[in-house]
Design an enzyme around this catalytic site. Sequence first.
Site, PDB file in Angstrom:
ATOM      1  N   HIS A 162       0.824  -1.200   0.000  1.00 14.83           N
ATOM      2  CA  HIS A 162       0.000   0.000   0.000  1.00 14.83           C
ATOM      3  C   HIS A 162       0.863   1.256   0.000  1.00 14.83           C
ATOM      4  CE1 HIS A 162      -0.397   1.055   4.609  1.00 14.83           C
ATOM      5  NE2 HIS A 162       0.835   0.862   4.258  1.00 14.83           N
ATOM      6  N   HIS A 221       5.242  -0.174  -0.655  1.00 13.93           N
ATOM      7  CA  HIS A 221       5.927  -1.053   0.312  1.00 13.93           C
ATOM      8  C   HIS A 221       4.868  -2.025   0.813  1.00 13.93           C
ATOM      9  CE1 HIS A 221       3.907   1.890   2.773  1.00 13.93           C
ATOM     10  NE2 HIS A 221       3.879   0.985   3.727  1.00 13.93           N
ATOM     11  N   GLU A 277      -0.947  -4.600  11.764  1.00 12.02           N
ATOM     12  CA  GLU A 277      -0.108  -4.186  10.625  1.00 12.02           C
ATOM     13  C   GLU A 277       1.358  -4.472  10.914  1.00 12.02           C
ATOM     14  OE1 GLU A 277      -0.649  -0.439   8.005  1.00 12.02           O
ATOM     15  OE2 GLU A 277       0.960   0.040   9.394  1.00 12.02           O
ATOM     16  N   ASP A 324      -4.767 -10.789  -0.487  1.00 11.40           N
ATOM     17  CA  ASP A 324      -3.446 -11.379  -0.241  1.00 11.40           C
ATOM     18  C   ASP A 324      -2.548 -11.197  -1.464  1.00 11.40           C
ATOM     19  OD1 ASP A 324      -1.447 -12.740   1.145  1.00 11.40           O
ATOM     20  OD2 ASP A 324      -2.117 -14.691   0.399  1.00 11.40           O
ATOM     21  N   HIS A 325      -1.351 -10.674  -1.237  1.00 14.68           N
ATOM     22  CA  HIS A 325      -0.371 -10.382  -2.297  1.00 14.68           C
ATOM     23  C   HIS A 325      -0.915  -9.380  -3.325  1.00 14.68           C
ATOM     24  CE1 HIS A 325       1.678 -13.755  -0.462  1.00 14.68           C
ATOM     25  NE2 HIS A 325       2.754 -13.433  -1.139  1.00 14.68           N
ATOM     26  N   CYS A 377       5.162   4.982   5.277  1.00 17.88           N
ATOM     27  CA  CYS A 377       3.981   4.529   4.536  1.00 17.88           C
ATOM     28  C   CYS A 377       3.612   5.484   3.400  1.00 17.88           C
ATOM     29  CB  CYS A 377       2.797   4.304   5.474  1.00 17.88           C
ATOM     30  SG  CYS A 377       2.951   2.810   6.475  1.00 17.88           S
ATOM     31  N   HIS A 429       3.284  -4.884   3.901  1.00 12.10           N
ATOM     32  CA  HIS A 429       3.192  -5.278   5.309  1.00 12.10           C
ATOM     33  C   HIS A 429       2.787  -6.742   5.377  1.00 12.10           C
ATOM     34  CE1 HIS A 429       3.560  -1.292   7.139  1.00 12.10           C
ATOM     35  NE2 HIS A 429       2.787  -0.828   6.170  1.00 12.10           N
TER      36      HIS A 429
HETATM   37 ZN   LIG Z   1       2.577   0.991   5.354  1.00  8.43          ZN
END
Ligand SMILES: [Zn+2]
Length: 135
Positions: A14, A39, A124, A79-80, A33, A41
């Site tokens: 995200h 990037h 997170e 997911d992914h 972020c 998580h």
């Molecule tokens: Zn982040």
Amino acid sequence: MLYLTRKEHFNAAHMLRNTSWSEEKNVEIFGKCANKNWHGHNYNLFVTVKGNPNPDTGFIMNVKELSDIIQKNVLDKIDHKNLNLDVDFMKDILPSTENLAKAIWQQLEPHIKECKLHCVKLWETENIYAEYYGE
Ligand SMILES: [Zn+2]
């Protein structure tokens, strides 16, 4: 009243960015972020339901069924994936931990029929998580 929790795990990318702010303000507020090149998580998701056990099974809800509901309505979609670009239920929503926890609740709640959804807790990082109880 008893509570039953299923833990799941997913990875997603995200970027947190408010387009009406300057680059400096985005970095100041969102820190790493705000990175323009994305990037990821490693999220841990805890879904808790509540109710009274069925006398025939001892279950509040069949946990395999709960797992299938989470898989189909949440994990298969995120997911992914890139939360900003790929996920229909996050369209036009800033993908903060808080907003994602609420959106996951909204994905799951209509499918849980034999008991009640109690909490969606989303980790997170080891140090940050959000909880949503439906209000
Ligand atoms: Zn982040």
